[in-house]
Design a protein around this motif. Sequence first.
Motif, short mmCIF file in Angstrom:
data_model
loop_
_atom_site.label_atom_id
_atom_site.label_comp_id
_atom_site.label_asym_id
_atom_site.label_seq_id
_atom_site.Cartn_x
_atom_site.Cartn_y
_atom_site.Cartn_z
N ILE A 1 1.01 -1.06 -0.09
CA ILE A 1 0.10 0.04 0.02
C ILE A 1 0.91 1.11 -0.07
CG2 ILE A 1 -1.66 1.17 1.60
CD1 ILE A 1 -3.09 -0.99 1.93
N ALA B 1 -2.44 -3.87 -7.59
CA ALA B 1 -3.71 -3.82 -6.93
C ALA B 1 -4.38 -5.23 -7.08
CB ALA B 1 -4.65 -2.73 -7.72
N ARG C 1 -2.82 -7.51 -4.54
CA ARG C 1 -3.51 -7.26 -3.33
C ARG C 1 -4.62 -8.07 -3.24
NH1 ARG C 1 -1.85 -1.85 -3.25
NH2 ARG C 1 -3.91 -1.11 -4.05
N LEU C 2 -5.53 -7.80 -4.30
CA LEU C 2 -6.83 -8.40 -4.27
C LEU C 2 -6.94 -9.97 -3.98
CD1 LEU C 2 -9.85 -7.50 -4.53
CD2 LEU C 2 -9.43 -7.58 -7.24
N PHE D 1 -7.45 -7.70 4.24
CA PHE D 1 -7.29 -6.58 5.06
C PHE D 1 -8.19 -6.76 6.02
CE2 PHE D 1 -4.93 -5.06 1.48
CZ PHE D 1 -3.49 -4.79 1.93
N ILE E 1 -16.43 -9.21 -6.08
CA ILE E 1 -16.96 -8.34 -6.92
C ILE E 1 -15.77 -7.61 -7.66
CG2 ILE E 1 -18.34 -6.35 -7.49
CD1 ILE E 1 -20.15 -7.47 -4.94
N LEU E 2 -14.99 -7.23 -6.94
CA LEU E 2 -13.71 -6.48 -7.68
C LEU E 2 -13.14 -7.43 -8.59
CD1 LEU E 2 -12.29 -4.32 -4.66
CD2 LEU E 2 -13.54 -3.50 -6.75
N ILE F 1 -19.18 -3.90 -10.00
CA ILE F 1 -18.74 -2.76 -9.35
C ILE F 1 -19.58 -1.45 -9.55
CG2 ILE F 1 -17.26 -2.00 -11.42
CD1 ILE F 1 -15.69 -1.77 -7.90
N PHE G 1 -13.83 4.62 -0.03
CA PHE G 1 -13.07 4.48 -1.50
C PHE G 1 -11.87 4.02 -1.10
CE2 PHE G 1 -16.42 7.08 -3.45
CZ PHE G 1 -17.12 6.21 -4.10
N ALA H 1 -10.45 2.54 1.23
CA ALA H 1 -10.49 1.20 1.61
C ALA H 1 -10.59 0.12 0.45
CB ALA H 1 -11.64 0.90 2.94
N LEU H 2 -11.52 0.60 -0.58
CA LEU H 2 -11.47 -0.22 -1.68
C LEU H 2 -10.38 -0.25 -2.42
CD1 LEU H 2 -14.96 0.81 -3.35
CD2 LEU H 2 -14.50 -1.42 -2.26
N LYS H 3 -9.53 0.97 -2.38
CA LYS H 3 -8.25 0.95 -2.94
C LYS H 3 -7.09 -0.17 -2.48
CE LYS H 3 -6.45 5.05 -5.33
NZ LYS H 3 -6.17 6.52 -5.16
N ALA H 4 -7.20 0.00 -1.05
CA ALA H 4 -6.41 -1.03 -0.26
C ALA H 4 -6.81 -2.34 -0.74
CB ALA H 4 -6.56 -0.75 1.26
N ILE H 5 -8.01 -2.62 -0.53
CA ILE H 5 -8.36 -4.19 -0.96
C ILE H 5 -7.97 -4.69 -2.11
CG2 ILE H 5 -10.38 -5.68 -1.45
CD1 ILE H 5 -11.77 -3.94 1.11
N GLY H 6 -7.95 -3.54 -3.22
CA GLY H 6 -7.41 -4.10 -4.49
C GLY H 6 -8.23 -3.47 -5.57
N ALA H 7 -9.10 -2.46 -5.54
CA ALA H 7 -9.55 -1.65 -6.49
C ALA H 7 -8.62 -0.81 -7.38
CB ALA H 7 -10.75 -0.96 -5.96
N THR H 8 -8.68 -0.55 -8.50
CA THR H 8 -7.66 0.08 -9.20
C THR H 8 -8.23 1.42 -9.17
OG1 THR H 8 -8.57 -0.34 -11.34
CG2 THR H 8 -6.74 -1.69 -10.68
N ARG I 1 -9.10 2.99 -11.79
CA ARG I 1 -9.89 3.22 -12.84
C ARG I 1 -11.06 2.63 -12.33
NH1 ARG I 1 -6.58 0.39 -15.88
NH2 ARG I 1 -7.54 -1.62 -15.29
N ASP I 2 -11.21 1.44 -11.55
CA ASP I 2 -12.37 1.27 -10.93
C ASP I 2 -13.14 2.33 -10.28
OD1 ASP I 2 -12.06 -1.43 -11.52
OD2 ASP I 2 -10.94 -2.07 -9.78
#
Lengths: 234, 378
Positions: free
Chosen positions: A58, A82, A85-86, A91, A113-114, B4, B286, B288-295, B297-298
């Motif tokens: 991160i 990204a 990580r997914l 986390f 979903i991601l 998404i 948002f 948190a989404l980025k941390a989880i793995g959303a780009t 772009r998402d």
Amino acid sequence: MPGTAIEAVGLSKWFGAGEARTYAVKEVSFQADFGEILYVVGPSGSGKTTMLSMISGILRPNAGKVTIEGTDIWSLSDDALAAFRLRKIGFVFQDFHLFPRLTTAENVAIPLILQDRNWDEAIAEAVKDLEVVGLKDKAALPPVKLSGGEQQRVAIARAIVSRPDILILDEPTASLDGETGRTIVSFVRQHLLSDRRCIVIVTHDSRIYDFADRIVKMEDGRLTGVEREKLDAQ
Amino acid sequence: MPGILKIAYKLLANDRARFVALLIGITFAVFLMIAVTSMFSGTLKRASATVINIGGSIWVMDPSIQTVANTIPLPDYILDEVRSIPGVKYAVPLYAGAALLKLHDGAYQSANIVGLDDTSLFGRPAMLSGNIADIFAESAFIAVKDSEFYKLENPTIGTDFEINDHRGVIVGIAKVASSGLFGVPTLYTTYYRALYYIPNMRFTISYILVEPKTSAEVKAIKQQVAAAGYLALTKDEFIAKISNFYKYQTGFGVNLMLMTVISFIIGLSISGQTFYTFILENLERFGALKAIGATSRDLVYMILFQAAFVAVTGFGIGVGLCTFIIWLARAYLPDYAAIMTFPNLSLAFGMVVVIAAISSYVGVRKVLTIEPFDIFRG
């Protein structure tokens, strides 16, 4: 088969430049193995969270290298990191960061979903994981209707729904009372730890130290010692 | 719908208060923009009512004419000259003027008088009752049943009135495509009766209506008419000229533009601010989404989808509301001039797109600056 899950070598992170340069983390090296729960402990401002962010892909370190399952994660592009990580890391944030406008099941399903999984399939999987954390009957409720401990369990379900090899928990007991905190970490130890998973927990809550395989201590941005070596059995 | 975007939709729609505020902002802006431009379009259409109702492929007029109502009479020889142009199939005179009528109850009422060519009756209206041939009867006039008809005391066939001390008689009731702009009723008669009943200047022809042999002759006819010192415009060109006059030389256009800009600013203010607050409230999530793995772009797709969804929904509701109000107004106010046109809707949609684009741009900028690290820091 247990092996090295995370390897950090010479990790440094500083902010500012020149004389104003301040080190948040300085030349930290350690490794975490599959099948263990590693605690990173230390006082506030010791650099635990910064270090956690760097090993989870991160926060880019200024120096050093992080290898997860043999992949030098900071050599990956932003999109690839990204995606990494997914797939590989789950986390659990200190403040949970659940979406109050989504149901509990939808919150849990977010990582799937991601990953472009079908919506209904993702929700079905999420409900299964809510069952694992004992909240199946709360699947249709928004998180705001749940207690702090229940929200923490939802956050844990979200973290494990994509079956990651690495679980990162940031101060998992900070928002909970002592008993609930112990229950949660006990649950993590009993149900989520496996030979194919490594769990890293950042905490300064000494009441949950019993559940660690190994505890490393940070102070002023450096690893200052190992509070507990890995035991053969807990 | 990709998952998404479904999340984006639920985040937006489940936040009822903000969602409603966003919709109200867009709907209100769309309603105002379309209402204002529709009234203007309605006004412009009515300003060209005579041209629309009469038809005619080419209108010959004095070059100084700005609107169909302000006629500058043409000398008779111009009619002959136009008729002598090789590409002209036929050319007829038209009288368009105003007169004061004295109605049965003694009240005076101004009216538009249209005098049709006695030979061809070119430009005659569609009859609702009576026979168009009766227009050749003594003192004959045909009343147009439009929104101003009642000002003639709702005449029937046989109703008479005075016009410049002459007797006029209604011999038919007709309908036309558009009512006039100035709120006065319209009477049709023959060209020569109009000249006889209404005082005139030395020249008498208001317009010459020309039918070319083929559409290819139009350009040559216009050139020949111009060579004679007059102006020939196709029907559409004349309508555009009238519209341009009202848009650019009367202050109507500026006022319309101001109202439209104000509507746009209102919509942008309400929607932009609400959307920005919505993004701010969800910023950590948002992250948190980025941390989880959303780009990134998402996240951009999510925000663009939310903005687009609000814009399209608000636009639809705004158009529906405006349609309903115009329908309601027309039911109770016969003179209400408003028409929704494709350009009006396109303009409003374009402005809504701009509102959505600006709102989402602000949101996207904010979301792209959030670092997942901030989520860990709390």
